[in-house]
Design an enzyme around this catalytic site. Structure first.
Site, PDB file in Angstrom:
ATOM      1  N   SER A 336       2.297  -6.108  -2.428  1.00  0.00           N
ATOM      2  CA  SER A 336       2.920  -4.985  -1.765  1.00  0.00           C
ATOM      3  C   SER A 336       2.592  -3.721  -2.544  1.00  0.00           C
ATOM      4  CB  SER A 336       4.431  -5.219  -1.653  1.00  0.00           C
ATOM      5  OG  SER A 336       5.014  -4.291  -0.777  1.00  0.00           O
ATOM      6  N   CYS A 337       3.391  -2.665  -2.339  1.00  0.00           N
ATOM      7  CA  CYS A 337       3.015  -1.360  -2.865  1.00  0.00           C
ATOM      8  C   CYS A 337       3.433  -1.186  -4.320  1.00  0.00           C
ATOM      9  CB  CYS A 337       3.654  -0.276  -2.014  1.00  0.00           C
ATOM     10  SG  CYS A 337       5.448  -0.212  -2.193  1.00  0.00           S
ATOM     11  N   GLU A 338       3.099  -0.024  -4.857  1.00  0.00           N
ATOM     12  CA  GLU A 338       3.399   0.283  -6.254  1.00  0.00           C
ATOM     13  C   GLU A 338       4.884   0.156  -6.555  1.00  0.00           C
ATOM     14  OE1 GLU A 338       3.550   4.333  -8.866  1.00  0.00           O
ATOM     15  OE2 GLU A 338       1.725   3.974  -7.710  1.00  0.00           O
TER      16      GLU A 338
END
Length: 545
Positions: A336-338
Site C-alpha cells: 500500500s502507500c507510504e
C-alpha cells in the site's frame, strides 16, 4: 434409494442391467475417460463420484482436489452445484443447463464455456482467465480475483457481490441502478484502473466499491473527494488508497536492507548476524518494508529516526520471538502507500514495547509500565474512534483515517510510538473538530475506564506473576473458587432474568460476561493492592496522566 457399490462393478441381474442400460452412455464415456488418466490423477475416485451422483439423482457433484487435468464431456444433467476447485484443469466441458453454482477456483483455466442461464454463483478465482463470457441475468455472486482479465462484460442487475481483485482491468464497468433495490459490494482492488466512470454515482448509498491500489489519475482522486463530500451526495461508499498499486516486487537481500540503517563501521557485523535470518517467514517482505520505511516523511525529516530504527533492529536480532512477531506485522505494509508503511512502523514500535514489558523490562519500574499501559489504552480508543469515522465517510482510505488520529494527536496524548508526520492527511477526511472531539473522548474514557483496563492488561499480569507470585497465586485461587462455587448459579440467574434459560448461545455469552466481571473484580483488587505498595507517594498515578 438404490443400493450402491463404491467401485460400481454392477452385478449381472435384471435390476442392475436395467440401471446399467439407462446410464450406459454415461458409464461408457466415464470409464474410457478414466483409462486416459495421467500419473497422479484420481480419476477412479472421480468416476466413482460421478456414478454415485447419477444413480442417486443428486443435485451436487464434488470433484475438487483430485488433481484432475480434464473433466469428462458429459456431466450428470440434473446437477445444480459443481465443485471442481483445486485441480489442474485448463478448460471446462459444456455445463448442464440446470447448474446454479459453479466452483472452479485454483485451476489453470484460460477461458470459460457458455454459462448456464440459471447460474447464481460463479467462483473461478486463481486461474489464468483473460476474459469472461456473457454473464447470465440470474448471477448473484462472482469471484474472479487473481486472474488476467482486462475488461468485464456487462454486469447483471441482480449481481450483489463481485470480487475482481488482482486482475489487469483498466476501467470499471458501467453501473446502472435506477430503482433497483439490490445492495452491492464490488471489489476492484489492485488492478490498472485510472479513471472512475460517472455511472458509479448511479449506485445506491448502501453499496460499496473497493478500488484500493489502483493508479488513479491525479484528477480522479480530488474530483471524487469533492463530489462525495457534498451534503447532497447519495451515491455508494468508495474505498480507495493513495497507493498506485505499482510497488516493486523485487526485494534485495534482508541483510542489505538492514545494514543500510547502521553506520558504516557496524555494517559488516550487522550483515553477518542478519544473514542467518534470510529464510525466516516474511523475511523478503520485511526487507521491502525497511526500504520503504527509509522513504517516508518521518525518515526524511525526523532527527534521530535512523538511530531509532537501528536500535530497534538490534533488539530484533536478539529475540527470535520478537523478530517473528515483527516480520508478521510488516508482511502487508509494502502493498500500500507510504502512510501504510508509517502506520505499520507505529504498530511495530507498540509490538516492541509490549514484548519488552512482558519479558520483564519494567518489573522494577511500575511508573514506566503505567505510562506504557496508558499509551496502549489511548491508542486502542483512537482505533475505535477511527473505525467509527470510517463508517461516516463515502470516499475513504482507511489507512489515512487511522494514521491521522495517531499522528495529529501524538503530541497532545503523548504517543511515543506514533510518527509525527504523514504524507496524505489531506485525504483522510479527519477534521480539526474530529481531532478535538477525539482528544476529549480519549481523556474521558481514560478517566473512567483505564484502571479496569490496566488490571486486565496482559503485560501487567506477566509482571505480577514474576514479581508478586504469592499474591498472584492467591488471586488465581480466589478465581477458581468462584468458578466452582458461584459461577453456575450466577450464569443461571442471568439467563433466568433475561428469559433465555436453555438457550445454548445465551448461556455461552452469559458465562463469558460472568467470567469477565469476576476477573475484573479480582484483578482490580490485586492491582490496587500492589500499586499502593509500589507507588505510595503517588496513589493517584493510576487515574491521571
Amino acid at each position: 434409494m438404490l443400493p450402491i457399490n463404491n467401485n460400481f462393478s454392477l452385478p449381472q441381474n435384471s435390476f442392475y442391467n436395467t440401471i446399467s442400460g439407462t446410464y450406459a452412455d454415461y458409464f461408457s464415456a466415464w470409464d474410457k475417460w478414466e483409462k486416459q488418466a495421467l500419473p497422479g490423477e484420481e480419476r477412479d475416485e472421480a468416476v466413482s463420484r460421478l456414478k454415485e451422483c447419477l444413480i442417486n439423482n443428486s443435485d451436487e457433484l464434488r470433484l475438487d482436489r483430485l488433481n484432475l487435468s480434464s473433466l469428462p464431456d458429459n456431466l450428470p444433467a440434473q446437477i445444480t452445484l459443481l465443485n471442481v476447485s483445486y485441480n489442474q484443469l485448463t478448460n471446462l466441458p459444456e455445463l448442464p443447463v440446470t447448474l446454479k453454482k459453479l466452483y472452479s477456483a485454483s485451476n489453470k483455466l484460460s477461458e470459460l464455456p457458455v454459462l448456464p442461464p440459471a447460474l447464481e454463483s460463479l467462483q473461478v478465482q486463481h486461474n489464468e482467465l483473460e476474459n469472461l463470457p456473457a454473464l447470465p441475468d440470474s448471477l448473484l455472486t462472482m469471484n474472479i480475483s487473481y486472474n488476467e482479465i482486462v475488461s468485464l462484460p456487462s454486469l447483471p442487475q441482480a449481481l450483489k457481490n463481485l470480487r475482481a481483485t488482482r486482475n489487469f482491468l483498466t476501467e470499471l464497468p458501467a453501473f446502472s441502478e435506477g430503482n433497483n433495490p439490490v445492495v452491492r459490494e464490488y471489489f476492484f482492488d489492485r488492478n490498472q484502473i485510472s479513471h472512475i466512470p460517472e455511472s458509479i454515482l448511479n449506485l445506491r448509498n448502501e453499496c460499496s466499491i473497493h478500488i484500493s491500489d489502483n493508479p488513479l489519475s491525479s484528477h480522479a482522486l480530488p474530483a471524487l473527494q469533492r463530489l462525495t463530500s457534498s451534503p447532497d451526495y447519495h451515491g455508494p461508499r468508495i474505498y480507495f488508497s493513495m497507493s498506485d498499486g505499482q510497488q516493486n516486487t523485487l526485494h534485495r537481500p534482508l541483510a542489505d536492507a538492514v545494514t543500510a540503517w547502521f553506520p558504516e563501521n557496524k555494517q559488516s557485523d550487522v550483515s553477518q548476524i542478519w544473514h542467518a535470518f534470510e529464510h525466516e517467514e516474511h523475511a523478503n517482505t520485511f526487507s521491502a518494508f525497511l526500504d520503504r520505511l527509509s522513504d517516508t516523511v518521518s525518515a526524511r525529516n525526523t532527527s534521530g529516526f535512523r538511530e531509532q530504527v537501528a536500535a530497534w533492529l538490534e533488539k530484533l536480532s536478539a529475540s527470535a520471538e520478537l523478530r517473528q512477531q515483527s516480520f508478521a506485522v510488516a508482511a502487508d505494509a509494502t502493498e500500500s502507500c507510504e502512510d501504510r508503511v508509517a502506520l505499520t512502523w507505529n504498530n511495530l514500535r507498540k509490538t516492541l514495547l509490549v514484548h519488552q514489558a512482558s519479558e520483564g523490562l519494567f518489573d522494577n519500574d511500575t511508573g514506566a509500565l503505567l505510562s506504557l499501559g496508558r499509551e496502549m489504552f489511548r491508542l486502542e480508543i483512537l482505533e475505535d474512534i477511527a473505525r467509527d469515522k470510517v463508517r461516516t465517510l463515502h470516499f475513504v482510505d482507511e489507512i489515512e483515517v487511522y494514521l491521522a488520529f495517531q499522528t495529529m494527536l501524538a503530541e497532545k496524548l503523548q504517543l511515543s510510538t506514533a510518527v509525527k508526520e504523514m504524507r496524505f492527511y489531506g485525504v483522510s477526511g479527519v477534521t480539526a473538530n474530529d481531532l478535538r472531539t477525539a482528544e476529549a473522548m480519549v481523556r474521558s474514557r481514560e478517566e473512567n475506564e483505564f484502571t479496569d483496563w490496566f488490571s486486565l492488561w496482559g503485560p501487567w499480569h506477566a509482571v505480577l506473576k514474576r514479581t508478586e507470585a504469592d499474591r498472584w497465586a492467591q488471586a488465581e485461587e480466589q478465581k477458581y473458587e468462584m468458578l466452582e462455587n458461584e459461577y453456575p448459579q450466577r450464569v443461571a440467574d442471568r439467563l433466568k432474568a433475561s428469559g433465555l434459560s436453555g438457550d445454548a448461545d445465551a448461556e455461552r455469552e452469559a458465562g463469558a460476561q460472568v467470567m469477565r466481571e469476576t476477573e475484573q473484580q479480582i484483578y482490580r483488587q490485586l492491582t490496587d493492592e500492589v500499586l499502593a505498595l509500589r507507588l505510595p507517594e503517588n496513589g493517584s498515578q493510576l487515574h491521571h496522566s
